[in-house]
Design a protein around this motif. Structure first.
Motif, PDB file in Angstrom:
ATOM      1  N   GLY A 217      25.644  39.990  -7.970  1.00 32.62           N
ATOM      2  CA  GLY A 217      24.903  41.073  -8.594  1.00 32.62           C
ATOM      3  C   GLY A 217      25.579  41.596  -9.839  1.00 32.62           C
ATOM      4  O   GLY A 217      24.919  41.877 -10.848  1.00 32.62           O
ATOM      5  N   MET A 218      26.911  41.741  -9.795  1.00 32.36           N
ATOM      6  CA  MET A 218      27.639  42.239 -10.963  1.00 32.36           C
ATOM      7  C   MET A 218      27.529  41.267 -12.137  1.00 32.36           C
ATOM      8  O   MET A 218      27.360  41.680 -13.290  1.00 32.36           O
ATOM      9  N   GLN A 219      27.617  39.966 -11.855  1.00 32.29           N
ATOM     10  CA  GLN A 219      27.467  38.977 -12.922  1.00 32.29           C
ATOM     11  C   GLN A 219      26.063  39.014 -13.509  1.00 32.29           C
ATOM     12  O   GLN A 219      25.870  38.927 -14.723  1.00 32.29           O
ATOM     13  N   ASP A 220      25.072  39.144 -12.627  1.00 28.45           N
ATOM     14  CA  ASP A 220      23.676  39.216 -13.055  1.00 28.45           C
ATOM     15  C   ASP A 220      23.434  40.442 -13.915  1.00 28.45           C
ATOM     16  O   ASP A 220      22.735  40.400 -14.930  1.00 28.45           O
ATOM     17  N   THR A 221      24.015  41.567 -13.511  1.00 22.88           N
ATOM     18  CA  THR A 221      23.837  42.825 -14.244  1.00 22.88           C
ATOM     19  C   THR A 221      24.450  42.741 -15.625  1.00 22.88           C
ATOM     20  O   THR A 221      23.918  43.305 -16.590  1.00 22.88           O
ATOM     21  N   LEU A 222      25.569  42.054 -15.745  1.00 27.50           N
ATOM     22  CA  LEU A 222      26.230  41.933 -17.041  1.00 27.50           C
ATOM     23  C   LEU A 222      25.337  41.246 -18.062  1.00 27.50           C
ATOM     24  O   LEU A 222      25.344  41.585 -19.245  1.00 27.50           O
ATOM     25  N   SER A 223      24.525  40.291 -17.605  1.00 28.47           N
ATOM     26  CA  SER A 223      23.664  39.542 -18.532  1.00 28.47           C
ATOM     27  C   SER A 223      22.277  40.155 -18.688  1.00 28.47           C
ATOM     28  O   SER A 223      21.683  40.085 -19.766  1.00 28.47           O
ATOM     29  N   SER A 224      21.742  40.787 -17.626  1.00 26.10           N
ATOM     30  CA  SER A 224      20.363  41.292 -17.708  1.00 26.10           C
ATOM     31  C   SER A 224      20.224  42.791 -17.475  1.00 26.10           C
ATOM     32  O   SER A 224      19.125  43.322 -17.531  1.00 26.10           O
ATOM     33  N   GLY A 225      21.328  43.473 -17.181  1.00 24.08           N
ATOM     34  CA  GLY A 225      21.264  44.922 -17.019  1.00 24.08           C
ATOM     35  C   GLY A 225      20.844  45.391 -15.640  1.00 24.08           C
ATOM     36  O   GLY A 225      20.817  46.591 -15.377  1.00 24.08           O
ATOM     37  N   LYS A 226      20.553  44.479 -14.722  1.00 24.27           N
ATOM     38  CA  LYS A 226      20.171  44.826 -13.352  1.00 24.27           C
ATOM     39  C   LYS A 226      20.220  43.564 -12.509  1.00 24.27           C
ATOM     40  O   LYS A 226      20.302  42.451 -13.051  1.00 24.27           O
ATOM     41  N   SER A 227      20.137  43.714 -11.192  1.00 23.94           N
ATOM     42  CA  SER A 227      20.144  42.538 -10.328  1.00 23.94           C
ATOM     43  C   SER A 227      19.410  42.810  -9.023  1.00 23.94           C
ATOM     44  O   SER A 227      19.571  43.866  -8.408  1.00 23.94           O
ATOM     45  N   ILE A 228      18.628  41.830  -8.597  1.00 29.82           N
ATOM     46  CA  ILE A 228      17.921  41.904  -7.314  1.00 29.82           C
ATOM     47  C   ILE A 228      18.875  41.673  -6.143  1.00 29.82           C
ATOM     48  O   ILE A 228      18.590  42.064  -5.012  1.00 29.82           O
ATOM     49  N   PHE A 229      20.034  41.059  -6.423  1.00 36.46           N
ATOM     50  CA  PHE A 229      20.971  40.742  -5.347  1.00 36.46           C
ATOM     51  C   PHE A 229      21.502  41.986  -4.643  1.00 36.46           C
ATOM     52  O   PHE A 229      21.894  41.928  -3.484  1.00 36.46           O
ATOM     53  N   PHE A 230      21.516  43.114  -5.351  1.00 35.98           N
ATOM     54  CA  PHE A 230      21.967  44.359  -4.733  1.00 35.98           C
ATOM     55  C   PHE A 230      20.971  44.886  -3.697  1.00 35.98           C
ATOM     56  O   PHE A 230      21.294  45.799  -2.941  1.00 35.98           O
ATOM     57  N   THR A 231      19.774  44.335  -3.667  1.00 34.57           N
ATOM     58  CA  THR A 231      18.725  44.860  -2.786  1.00 34.57           C
ATOM     59  C   THR A 231      18.433  43.976  -1.578  1.00 34.57           C
ATOM     60  O   THR A 231      17.816  44.437  -0.622  1.00 34.57           O
ATOM     61  N   VAL A 232      18.869  42.713  -1.607  1.00 31.35           N
ATOM     62  CA  VAL A 232      18.403  41.769  -0.590  1.00 31.35           C
ATOM     63  C   VAL A 232      18.896  42.089   0.822  1.00 31.35           C
ATOM     64  O   VAL A 232      18.276  41.691   1.808  1.00 31.35           O
ATOM     65  N   ALA A 233      20.014  42.803   0.938  1.00 36.41           N
ATOM     66  CA  ALA A 233      20.516  43.146   2.277  1.00 36.41           C
ATOM     67  C   ALA A 233      20.603  44.653   2.503  1.00 36.41           C
ATOM     68  O   ALA A 233      20.907  45.086   3.605  1.00 36.41           O
ATOM     69  N   SER A 234      20.343  45.447   1.462  1.00 33.47           N
ATOM     70  CA  SER A 234      20.563  46.898   1.565  1.00 33.47           C
ATOM     71  C   SER A 234      19.283  47.717   1.622  1.00 33.47           C
ATOM     72  O   SER A 234      19.346  48.943   1.764  1.00 33.47           O
ATOM     73  N   ASN A 235      18.125  47.072   1.525  1.00 31.65           N
ATOM     74  CA  ASN A 235      16.847  47.788   1.507  1.00 31.65           C
ATOM     75  C   ASN A 235      16.707  48.670   2.759  1.00 31.65           C
ATOM     76  O   ASN A 235      16.704  48.158   3.885  1.00 31.65           O
ATOM     77  N   PRO A 236      16.565  49.998   2.606  1.00 33.64           N
ATOM     78  CA  PRO A 236      16.425  50.867   3.780  1.00 33.64           C
ATOM     79  C   PRO A 236      15.029  50.834   4.388  1.00 33.64           C
ATOM     80  O   PRO A 236      14.805  51.416   5.457  1.00 33.64           O
ATOM     81  N   GLY A 237      14.074  50.144   3.737  1.00 31.89           N
ATOM     82  CA  GLY A 237      12.695  50.113   4.203  1.00 31.89           C
ATOM     83  C   GLY A 237      12.495  49.522   5.589  1.00 31.89           C
ATOM     84  O   GLY A 237      11.846  50.147   6.440  1.00 31.89           O
ATOM     85  N   PRO A 238      13.028  48.334   5.888  1.00 33.64           N
ATOM     86  CA  PRO A 238      12.821  47.764   7.227  1.00 33.64           C
ATOM     87  C   PRO A 238      13.322  48.661   8.348  1.00 33.64           C
ATOM     88  O   PRO A 238      12.647  48.836   9.369  1.00 33.64           O
ATOM     89  N   GLY A 239      14.484  49.235   8.183  1.00 31.11           N
ATOM     90  CA  GLY A 239      15.020  50.135   9.203  1.00 31.11           C
ATOM     91  C   GLY A 239      14.173  51.384   9.363  1.00 31.11           C
ATOM     92  O   GLY A 239      13.966  51.872  10.489  1.00 31.11           O
ATOM     93  N   LEU A 240      13.669  51.897   8.248  1.00 31.42           N
ATOM     94  CA  LEU A 240      12.801  53.077   8.303  1.00 31.42           C
ATOM     95  C   LEU A 240      11.531  52.769   9.077  1.00 31.42           C
ATOM     96  O   LEU A 240      11.099  53.560   9.931  1.00 31.42           O
ATOM     97  N   GLY A 241      10.920  51.613   8.818  1.00 32.60           N
ATOM     98  CA  GLY A 241       9.697  51.231   9.522  1.00 32.60           C
ATOM     99  C   GLY A 241       9.918  51.103  11.017  1.00 32.60           C
ATOM    100  O   GLY A 241       9.104  51.566  11.834  1.00 32.60           O
ATOM    101  N   LEU A 242      11.045  50.501  11.396  1.00 34.25           N
ATOM    102  CA  LEU A 242      11.355  50.343  12.816  1.00 34.25           C
ATOM    103  C   LEU A 242      11.537  51.701  13.502  1.00 34.25           C
ATOM    104  O   LEU A 242      10.984  51.954  14.581  1.00 34.25           O
ATOM    105  N   LEU A 243      12.278  52.592  12.873  1.00 33.07           N
ATOM    106  CA  LEU A 243      12.525  53.910  13.471  1.00 33.07           C
ATOM    107  C   LEU A 243      11.252  54.753  13.530  1.00 33.07           C
ATOM    108  O   LEU A 243      11.051  55.525  14.485  1.00 33.07           O
ATOM    109  N   LEU A 244      10.387  54.612  12.543  1.00 30.74           N
ATOM    110  CA  LEU A 244       9.101  55.319  12.584  1.00 30.74           C
ATOM    111  C   LEU A 244       8.256  54.834  13.760  1.00 30.74           C
ATOM    112  O   LEU A 244       7.609  55.636  14.449  1.00 30.74           O
TER     113      LEU A 244
END
Length: 479
Positions: free
Chosen positions: A208-235
């Motif tokens: 993610g850090m390498q990706d951000t250096l070239s494009s200013g952002k990275s999807i790699f920071f989201t692939v394992a950290s998304n709070p959405g699945p856990g929120l749906g399960l708890l709801l």
């Protein structure tokens, strides 16, 4: 427990050790990563407030500052301040000898440097001449650090660069082929087994850090950290769960979604293993939406809360980020709800409590094993430790520790660990702390409740003679 189950548990615990070690290296430096992310989001040409001058900090910070911090922290975890210095020396060889940000390399060379100096110090523990401690300590770290620096430049750096190129090419091929969502097949089960840090801090953060250096952002920071699945399960558990699970889920939602502590939903998955399907589907949905809208974050969201997501979302990615979290939540909620409605088994208090204890036990396994590896001592074993402390931890305290250790040897007293430290670095498990009387108040402020012995000199002080007699009596009593 069967032998196969024990073997699996041991393997999992050892993998957790890797994740725990990586986490302990990354977490103290998260603030620096976030600072770099904010700098990138604001001042690069595609940022909120483009600034050519301030943008000049972005490159040097990711190339030098962040890897050096990681390496220094990793070395300190293994061998204190001397390990931190060795880690940083080794890391500079990696950094200068490569064309990519050396995050993964830093997380390897830091602990390696600490291990080298720790083994060297241990080999001389009972052989160092009194009065020569400082010169040996300084020159040993200088010579060994020089060797490690050259070795990392010519050997470790190229190997890490080659491995990084392979992983990067593989991941980019997945992105190009639209297979990136398949990472959830690994991520979601790994999270529930407390193995997520191995993947997140070890692979996704560096990419993610390498990706951000070239494009200013990275999807790699989201692939394992998304709070959405856990929120749906708890709801879903809040609406369709039973008894204890239903009562506790609403509170867990707040801590998980806004506090970023994902461990809160793990016991619910362990209680209903089929819900892992919902987690995987939710994770895949989130990644698909992020990828579709070209959304990403500027740094790793740690903790993985919705607040962190908003704070680290760059210009142009807010819509995709919000939709990705929302879509993951909805999919996870729907599938979990169906599973709960079709399950006729009773979710009694005992069932939920056992899954909670199982979750805690799995996490504790890795922590205990990590403690064993770092300290070279069994987690449950008490160590008799005497720590000599002074202002810098390298002069008078080293002389005092060496002299006292030799006196113990003459008395044939074994099993007592005697080491020297800077006052602020004295380990919490020290049984006795020896300091000069002028440093007593400083030691007391840092180590309240500890047994502190004050002396006037570090070689032949009456208090040291009394301490030796006390140790001798105690050992004689134990025998």
């Amino acid at each position: 427990m069967s032998s196969v189950a024990k073997q699996k548990s041991s393997i999992r615990a050892r993998i957790q050790v890797v994740g725990g070690f990586l986490t302990n290296m990354v977490m103290p430096n998260i603030g620096a990563f976030i600072a770099w992310g904010i700098l990138t989001a604001l001042f690069i040409p595609t940022g909120w407030f483009p600034n050519e001058k301030l943008a000049e900090i972005v490159g040097p910070a990711i190339t030098y500052l962040l890897p050096l911090l990681l390496a220094s922290t990793g070395g300190r975890m293994v061998a204190g301040n001397r390990g931190a210095v060795m880690g940083a020396i080794g890391a500079i060889g990696l950094i200068v000898g490569s064309d990519i940000p050396m995050f993964l390399g830093a997380m390897i060379i830091g602990p390696l440097g600490g291990w080298v100096i720790k083994k060297f110090d241990k080999s001389l523990e009972n052989r160092m001449p009194a009065g020569f401690e400082m010169i040996i300590n300084n020159f040993s770290i200088g010579i060994l650090g020089f060797i490690l620096m050259v070795f990392s430049y010519y050997v470790i750096g190229p190997v890490i660069e080659g491995a990084n190129a392979f992983v990067t090419t593989s991941i980019k091929a997945m992105v190009a082929g639209g297979y990136l969502p398949l990472l959830s097949l690994i991520n979601e089960p790994a999270k529930v087994l407390f193995l997520n840090n191995v993947i997140d801090q070890g692979i996704y953060y560096p990419l993610g850090m390498q990706d951000t250096l070239s494009s200013g952002k990275s999807i790699f920071f989201t692939v394992a950290s998304n709070p959405g699945p856990g929120l749906g399960l708890l709801l879903a558990f809040s609406f369709f769960g039973k008894k204890a699970a239903k009562k506790t889920a609403p509170g867990a939602i707040i801590i998980h979604f806004f506090g970023g502590i994902h461990e809160l939903y793990f016991p619910y998955v362990l209680m209903k293993p089929l819900t892992i399907i919902a987690m995987i589907a939710g994770g895949m949905t989130g990644i698909t939406v992020f990828n579709l809208f070209h959304a990403g974050l500027v740094a790793g969201p740690s903790p993985g809360s919705f607040i962190s997501y908003l704070a680290l979302t760059p210009k142009g990615s807010f819509l995709g980020m919000l939709l990705g979290v929302l879509a993951a939540t909805i999919v996870s909620f729907v599938i979990t709800s169906i599973i709960l409605k079709l399950d006729n088994k009773s979710d009694d208090e005992e069932n939920f409590s056992s899954s909670l204890e199982k979750s805690k036990a799995m996490k504790a396994e890795g922590k205990e094993l990590l403690n064993e590896i770092i300290t070279d001592a069994p987690a449950a074993t008490e160590i008799n430790k005497i720590s000599f402390a002074c202002d810098a931890g390298a002069g008078s305290s080293a002389l005092g520790a060496t002299t006292f250790r030799k006196r113990l040897q003459k008395k044939n007293i074994s099993g007592i660990e005697v080491k020297h430290f800077r006052i602020e670095d004295v380990p919490d498990d020290s049984d006795i702390i020896v300091v000069h009387k002028d440093l007593y108040e400083r030691a007391l402020l840092r180590h309240k409740g500890k047994n502190i012995v004050t002396i006037s000199n570090y070689i032949d002080d009456p208090s040291l003679r009394e301490l030796l007699e006390t140790v001798e009596k105690n050992k004689g009593t134990e025998a």
